[in-house]
Design an enzyme around this catalytic site. Structure first.
Site, mmCIF file in Angstrom:
data_model
loop_
_atom_site.group_PDB
_atom_site.id
_atom_site.type_symbol
_atom_site.label_atom_id
_atom_site.label_comp_id
_atom_site.label_asym_id
_atom_site.label_seq_id
_atom_site.Cartn_x
_atom_site.Cartn_y
_atom_site.Cartn_z
ATOM 1 N N TRP A 103 0.825 -1.212 0.000
ATOM 2 C CA TRP A 103 0.000 0.000 0.000
ATOM 3 C C TRP A 103 0.854 1.256 0.000
ATOM 4 O O TRP A 103 0.477 2.278 -0.575
ATOM 5 C CB TRP A 103 -0.985 -0.035 1.168
ATOM 6 C CG TRP A 103 -1.870 -1.233 1.050
ATOM 7 C CD1 TRP A 103 -1.810 -2.374 1.792
ATOM 8 C CD2 TRP A 103 -2.886 -1.455 0.066
ATOM 9 N NE1 TRP A 103 -2.732 -3.290 1.337
ATOM 10 C CE2 TRP A 103 -3.405 -2.755 0.279
ATOM 11 C CE3 TRP A 103 -3.406 -0.687 -0.984
ATOM 12 C CZ2 TRP A 103 -4.418 -3.304 -0.501
ATOM 13 C CZ3 TRP A 103 -4.419 -1.224 -1.767
ATOM 14 C CH2 TRP A 103 -4.909 -2.514 -1.523
ATOM 15 N N ASP A 172 -1.485 6.588 6.300
ATOM 16 C CA ASP A 172 -2.559 5.661 5.967
ATOM 17 C C ASP A 172 -2.749 4.751 7.183
ATOM 18 O O ASP A 172 -1.911 3.902 7.465
ATOM 19 C CB ASP A 172 -2.146 4.848 4.737
ATOM 20 C CG ASP A 172 -3.168 3.794 4.334
ATOM 21 O OD1 ASP A 172 -4.154 3.584 5.074
ATOM 22 O OD2 ASP A 172 -2.979 3.165 3.270
ATOM 23 N N LYS A 196 -12.122 -1.997 7.975
ATOM 24 C CA LYS A 196 -11.336 -2.883 8.840
ATOM 25 C C LYS A 196 -11.733 -2.666 10.311
ATOM 26 O O LYS A 196 -12.334 -3.523 10.920
ATOM 27 C CB LYS A 196 -9.851 -2.643 8.590
ATOM 28 C CG LYS A 196 -9.475 -3.014 7.145
ATOM 29 C CD LYS A 196 -8.095 -2.583 6.753
ATOM 30 C CE LYS A 196 -7.840 -2.720 5.271
ATOM 31 N NZ LYS A 196 -7.804 -4.093 4.767
#
Lengths: 360, 360
Positions: A103, A172, A196
């Site tokens: 990511w 992030d 999540k």
């Protein structure tokens, strides 16, 4: 199959059962108003109250300072990879990135489309099995910000302390937001996909320091400017109403459980139990280096890919679902976010021991 | 308040009751798998089947030719206002736009940020009370496409026949997709936010001709390129799973009702009943010119703003909700999309007549 399985999926992920039950009721008839939640106009007083409560709870639980805006956007964390440099970097400007996994790499790619990413550190050569120490990299003095991924979902690594630098941080936090206490002040932007630790897929939370809202070049389209959404309380256009509502339910549950501090203790204990089980045997090998281990995603390998496939299959038959590791590193991954029950961790440990006895 | 009110909201809007009931069940326990729908990994075989079925139903119901991709994106129609010129127009290129209302104007603004919008027609001087005839405008020979909004939600106008030109058409069909038969072949792109005729807020359907996927300049970020999503079946990143699922339920309902042709007949009849009631009295004045009247959003005025406020308030007390017109033109607006029941239209007409008798 039991009434409810244990869902170790990395996201979308398990949610509190009481959240699901409340959503089921409201979707048909919201507050007994004779209208379903997902039929409510986003401008109705009923939905406005839902959105305001969700934002207020998030501010309270994360202790967000007054000079930050909290936005509920669409497009996932992946859209933020582009929006951040579009809003904070003009052409010729640069920012420093720490490459700690898939990511982070994707965010670096987008920054280089728009401006210039200075990659100050990469753990790619060691299969991203750790995050850097403070002394492992230097931040370019001309960088506008230092970007890092606080928890690396795929590799099971996590920053236990955040980078210290005179630059603002951008992070992030998709896979560990609300799982531990954080100090927001060093950050310019924190963002996280909801699916999540916060709720269902379909909303991205962005926490942004107000002074950053006026930096965006004129060439950036309206919907990609943070100010557009900040000025209208995330209601410039129709927001992802259901996701915002469900995040609100999860936050109410989190508050009732004792808030972020209480969840952090529970998360620490759940992860410690699992890592102890990993460390107690040579049959199982953890992927992450010890000082980089994630509390959210526990990654490990068995002696062979065949045994791993058998483990995943037998686990599924016992109601332990979603244990397959990401294709980029294979193996096993147990994602145990806030809402994942302690009993599920104990059941997994029991199954790991039983599996070793039969196959070790 | 009755068990279920009539919801005339322009979007998010009323949905079939059986869709809400099914969603309530699946959200807690999807297909009796012991896991809630919104907890399913988007890569699970269960959710992949949901997404594939939703796309297949949309293709079937809209008769989408094989050389078009169907995408489920985020960010609403407003993000499409920018993505279309970002993908189809490089700097110096132009496209023709028909300015028939607020949403067309917003699309024109974004096109001008990225390239050059040639506005060939505007009905702004007459409060956007009509859409143009074919003879009212010419399309610049250098335009890449002709952009129009097929139904103008705020003003209650609708194109009864689509523009004919040798340029490809691009259309925002947010408020009338699936409400009438259309021929997709003249279109390069059709897009629609889900929250009117298709489902809840949180997903945008884009139908795009495949040959357009390779036009995007390299400077456009990954998430804003149509090809990114087309190549991965709308699963490049975590999609808005719940919205896609709910669209699937609405499409199943639509198919069971007889498909788009059957809905078109029902929509025509519902709208005709309401327009007849408007035309039968001088007390009520329709906003849209007769040949531009929308089947989806019926806009009208009463003799004074005070009477309009009273009408909205008394309607609400009778379970007729969401009748307030958009602030830009005021008055009354009844949005009667596919899922809006005929009986609700009859009840509104009864209330209109009763209100006139008391106040006319």
């Amino acid at each position: 199959m039991p009434d409810r399985i244990y869902n170790f999926s990395p996201g979308p992920a398990t949610l509190p059962q009481e959240v699901l039950a409340q959503a089921a009721k409201d979707i048909v008839n919201f507050n007994d108003k004779g209208i379903g939640l997902i039929e409510l106009s986003h401008r109705s007083k009923e939905f406005m109250a839902v959105a305001e409560e969700t934002e207020a709870l998030l501010r309270e639980l994360l202790n967000v300072p007054d000079n930050y805006k909290v936005l509920f956007l669409q497009g996932g964390a992946s859209t933020q990879f582009a929006m951040i440099p579009m809003n904070l970097l003009g052409p010729g400007k640069k920012a420093t990135y720490l490459n700690t996994g898939t990511w982070a790499k994707k965010a670096i790619k987008e920054a280089n489309i728009i401006a210039n990413a200075d990659v100050a550190y990469s753990s790619e050569d060691s299969s991203f099995n750790h995050v850097p120490d403070q002394s492992d990299y230097t931040v370019d003095p001309e960088s506008e910000y230092l970007y890092f991924v606080s928890n690396n979902t795929i590799y099971g690594t996590q920053f236990h302390s955040f980078p210290e630098t005179d630059k603002m941080l951008v992070s992030d936090m998709s896979s560990d937001i609300l799982s531990r206490r954080i100090d927001i002040k060093p950050f310019g932007i924190i963002f996280a996909g909801a699916q999540k630790n916060m709720g269902p897929a379909g909303a991205t939370v962005v926490i942004i320091r107000e002074d950053l809202l006026d930096r965006t070049p004129d060439s950036i389209p309206t919907m990609l400017r943070y100010k557009t959404h900040a000025d209208k309380g995330s209601m410039f256009n129709t927001p992802p109403c259901f996701a915002i509502y469900a995040i609100g339910l999860v936050l109410k549950w989190l508050k009732k459980m004792g808030g972020v501090s209480a969840l952090e203790e529970m998360n620490r204990e759940k992860a410690a139990l699992l890592y102890q089980a990993i460390d107690a045997t040579d049959f199982i090998k953890g992927h992450a280096q010890e000082n980089s281990r994630s509390m959210m995603n526990i990654t490990f390998n068995l002696p062979s890919p065949e045994l791993e496939a058998q483990f995943i299959q037998e686990g599924l038959a016992k109601g332990l679902d979603g244990l397959k590791g990401h294709r980029s590193i294979g193996g096993i991954r147990a994602s145990i976010y806030n809402a994942f029950p302690r009993q599920g961790v104990l059941d997994l440990i029991g199954f790991m021991q039983e599996f070793e006895q039969k196959n070790g």
